[in-house]
Design a protein around this motif. Sequence first.
Motif, PDB file in Angstrom:
ATOM      1  N   THR A  84       0.826  -1.209   0.000  1.00  0.00           N
ATOM      2  CA  THR A  84       0.000   0.000   0.000  1.00  0.00           C
ATOM      3  C   THR A  84       0.860   1.258   0.000  1.00  0.00           C
ATOM      4  OG1 THR A  84      -1.643  -1.242   1.244  1.00  0.00           O
ATOM      5  CG2 THR A  84      -1.881   1.149   1.253  1.00  0.00           C
ATOM      6  N   THR A  85       2.011   1.189   0.670  1.00  0.00           N
ATOM      7  CA  THR A  85       2.818   2.396   0.914  1.00  0.00           C
ATOM      8  C   THR A  85       3.166   3.183  -0.356  1.00  0.00           C
ATOM      9  OG1 THR A  85       3.682   1.261   2.846  1.00  0.00           O
ATOM     10  CG2 THR A  85       4.879   3.228   2.121  1.00  0.00           C
ATOM     11  N   ASP A 118       9.545  -8.240  -6.278  1.00  0.00           N
ATOM     12  CA  ASP A 118       9.204  -9.605  -5.872  1.00  0.00           C
ATOM     13  C   ASP A 118       7.919 -10.077  -6.552  1.00  0.00           C
ATOM     14  OD1 ASP A 118       7.578  -7.834  -4.471  1.00  0.00           O
ATOM     15  OD2 ASP A 118       8.438  -8.305  -2.525  1.00  0.00           O
ATOM     16  N   PHE A 131      10.706  -9.365  -0.269  1.00  0.00           N
ATOM     17  CA  PHE A 131      10.170 -10.400   0.623  1.00  0.00           C
ATOM     18  C   PHE A 131      11.307 -11.072   1.393  1.00  0.00           C
ATOM     19  CE2 PHE A 131       5.909 -11.071  -1.670  1.00  0.00           C
ATOM     20  CZ  PHE A 131       5.157 -10.702  -0.566  1.00  0.00           C
ATOM     21  N   ASN A 166      -0.657  -9.794   4.482  1.00  0.00           N
ATOM     22  CA  ASN A 166      -1.048  -9.701   3.079  1.00  0.00           C
ATOM     23  C   ASN A 166      -2.368 -10.411   2.775  1.00  0.00           C
ATOM     24  OD1 ASN A 166       1.257  -8.257   2.868  1.00  0.00           O
ATOM     25  ND2 ASN A 166       2.231  -9.513   1.318  1.00  0.00           N
ATOM     26  N   ARG A 179      -5.086  -9.502   3.574  1.00  0.00           N
ATOM     27  CA  ARG A 179      -6.122  -8.505   3.256  1.00  0.00           C
ATOM     28  C   ARG A 179      -6.360  -8.385   1.750  1.00  0.00           C
ATOM     29  NH1 ARG A 179      -1.401  -5.448   4.053  1.00  0.00           N
ATOM     30  NH2 ARG A 179      -1.199  -3.496   2.886  1.00  0.00           N
ATOM     31  N   LYS A 185       4.212   1.094  11.883  1.00  0.00           N
ATOM     32  CA  LYS A 185       5.544   0.830  11.313  1.00  0.00           C
ATOM     33  C   LYS A 185       6.665   1.423  12.179  1.00  0.00           C
ATOM     34  CE  LYS A 185       4.410  -1.324   7.419  1.00  0.00           C
ATOM     35  NZ  LYS A 185       4.349  -0.848   6.057  1.00  0.00           N
TER      36      LYS A 185
HETATM   37  C1  GLP Z   1       4.778  -6.573   0.951  1.00  0.00           C
HETATM   38  C2  GLP Z   1       5.866  -6.396  -0.130  1.00  0.00           C
HETATM   39  C3  GLP Z   1       6.902  -5.420   0.325  1.00  0.00           C
HETATM   40  C4  GLP Z   1       6.223  -4.250   0.990  1.00  0.00           C
HETATM   41  C5  GLP Z   1       5.627  -4.688   2.299  1.00  0.00           C
HETATM   42  C6  GLP Z   1       4.872  -3.609   3.057  1.00  0.00           C
HETATM   43  O1  GLP Z   1       4.624  -7.849   1.385  1.00  0.00           O
HETATM   44  N1  GLP Z   1       6.488  -7.591  -0.565  1.00  0.00           N
HETATM   45  O2  GLP Z   1       7.676  -5.005  -0.797  1.00  0.00           O
HETATM   46  O3  GLP Z   1       7.145  -3.227   1.238  1.00  0.00           O
HETATM   47  O4  GLP Z   1       4.895  -5.866   2.154  1.00  0.00           O
HETATM   48  O5  GLP Z   1       3.590  -3.421   2.560  1.00  0.00           O
HETATM   49  P1  GLP Z   1       2.695  -2.183   2.865  1.00  0.00           P
HETATM   50  O6  GLP Z   1       3.283  -1.046   2.138  1.00  0.00           O
HETATM   51  O7  GLP Z   1       1.347  -2.544   2.340  1.00  0.00           O
HETATM   52  O8  GLP Z   1       2.717  -1.981   4.347  1.00  0.00           O
END
Ligand code: GLP
Length: 243
Positions: A39-40, A67, A141, A165, A167, A202
């Motif tokens: 999402t970030t 990834d 990952f 993930n 979600r 975070k």
């Molecule tokens: C995922 C991806 C990462 C990402 C992380 C954080 O699993 N593989 O590359 O940085 O999780 O995700 P989010 O930005 O949704 O918190």
Amino acid sequence: MPELIVVPEPDEAGELVASKVVALVQNNPGSVLGVATGTTPLVVYRALRRHFEAGVDFSKVRAFALDEYVGLPAGHPESYASVIDREVRQGLGIPAAQVHVPDGDPAGLDNAGQRFEDAIAQAGGVDLQLLGIGATGHIGFNEPGSSLTSLTHVETLAEQTRIDNSRFFDTLADVPHLAVTQGVGTIMRARELVLLAFGQAKAQIVARALEGPISEDVPASALQMHPHLTVVLDEGAASQLKR
Ligand code: GLP
């Protein structure tokens, strides 16, 4: 020391990082971008789309994803190939042949890592890599315990990552157990890195990654060794930094 920027709102981070990307692309239209899922970075992609609509030309950019899940059927909406296509490529007018995502097809796993490394090398390496950070401290990952020098490889996802993930999937059982990811060593080869993180959730892992010991326990801690790292956080994500 990384350059650390704390912004009040994620949208501001999106604008700021998008300006960096645009400057890079205007200076070299064939720049190689490393793109992240999660999402970030979506705020960055949204801001980049506005630049595209205002006339910035991304048609020569090459993009490499961090990834991909192993074993999702081709075209699955949550495969990272689909996510990058939808969120990045289409909105910026980048030809599909210029976008590379690791191959998560179980049939080709033996050399998926090498093929991806070869493609990055052929493009001349990544100019600017966008990164998020997972709750486990993963980048790409690369989960806790991953080698800090590894290249693109198959990784077993931490249970926490699968839960986080889930979600994006109907049920937890639908979240793959394996992924092909750029190694920390691959990520560290990019000429410039930009790490983004937002929200209080975070804060602790961001502090461990940026101020804790450099250790395989927190793969993102390797970023401390990169000579050209920019970290863009909102106040929540920055709230446990001491320095
Ligand atoms: C995922 C991806 C990462 C990402 C992380 C954080 O699993 N593989 O590359 O940085 O999780 O995700 P989010 O930005 O949704 O918190």
